[in-house]
Design a protein around this motif. Structure first.
Motif: not given
Length: 293
Positions: A97-112
């Protein structure tokens, strides 16, 4: 004024690393667009896999959520939590077993409106008229020191622990804290998601001047990525950018459709009125004939 996603561009460079652990994605729906970016953490095994799991989760979770999305903040929080769970599960499935990691940024564009969520030091910028209208605040040790007044912004750039993030996806058994934001959009706005390999080398003024030049967005993004790699040589990190420019919606088709519908309705009403008049005349003539007989 109604606006919609317009010009789009992305770029990812390996820099001076052996592998590229950055990943990004754009997913389109009927009434919404999702942008996502992850920077796999090199201090842990298979950071690139963690970033890829994030991207895969963005696509699958967005596609199975009905649009328009009723609660964007809840959607984005659950999306990153689900990605975290999938990354942890991926790590457990490896032998050993390993312990992978990541940063994250997400953007939802909806109704202006742009809604975003992030964990770590990958950033979102909302740019308008050659200025930074909004941006995410890094979840990092040096950012915390700067906020507390212990170090300056200049010292932050060269601090030996500048790459130490305080939040990420993967690793912990509990879901990470997610920071949310949102802002109404206008025509000409640019949404930019990027990894620290980019913003760590390019200043905001240079970024704004290039993005708001006469260059097509794809050329501007490519130029900025290459400049970032050149400035950081020979120790350039992976560099990834994804950008979307908003534009005024073209309502011509909608107006034509509405005009056509109205014309068809008027024709239908006129035909019905003529038919009713003809029936009335026919009935009158029939009644008159019967009376004469």
């Amino acid at each position: 004024m109604s606006i919609q996603p317009g010009e789009f561009a992305s770029c990812s460079l390996i820099g001076d690393r052996k592998i590229n652990q950055d990943r990004c994605i754009r997913v389109d729906g009927n009434s919404a667009v999702l942008l996502g970016l992850g920077d796999g953490m090199g201090g842990h095994p298979r950071g690139e896999a963690a970033a890829q799991v994030l991207i895969d989760t963005c696509q699958s979770y967005f596609n199975r959520t009905p649009h328009p999305i009723l609660n964007p903040s809840s959607f984005l929080t659950r999306l990153l939590h689900k990605a975290h769970e999938n990354i942890v599960a991926f790590g457990y499935d490896q032998h050993p077993a390993i312990d992978p990691r990541t940063t994250a940024v997400a953007c939802l564009i909806q109704k202006n409106v742009a809604h975003w969520a992030h964990a770590g030091d990958s950033r979102l910028y909302l740019l308008r008229e050659r200025r930074v209208l909004a941006k995410t605040i890094d979840h990092s040790y040096v950012e915390r020191l700067k906020q507390q007044g212990v170090i300056t912004a200049r010292q932050q750039k060269t601090h030996p622990q500048r790459n130490y993030v305080t939040r990420c996806l993967g690793g912990a058994l509990v879901s990470p804290d997610i920071t949310l934001g949102k802002h109404k959009l206008a025509s000409g706005d640019i949404l930019l998601l990027c990894s620290d390999g980019f913003w760590g080398s390019i200043g905001e003024e240079e970024m704004l001047n290039t993005l708001f030049s006469n260059l097509p967005l794809s050329e501007a993004i490519q130029s900025l990525a290459e400049q970032a790699a050149h400035k950081a040589f020979p120790d350039s990190d992976n560099i990834t950018l994804i950008a979307l420019r908003m534009q005024q919606a073209d309502n011509t088709h909608t107006r034509v459709t509405e005009d056509k519908t109205e014309a068809q309705t008027e024709e239908s009403n006129l035909a019905q009125a003529i038919a009713e008049l003809q029936n009335a005349i026919s009935n009158f003539e029939s009644e008159t004939k019967q009376e004469k007989e």
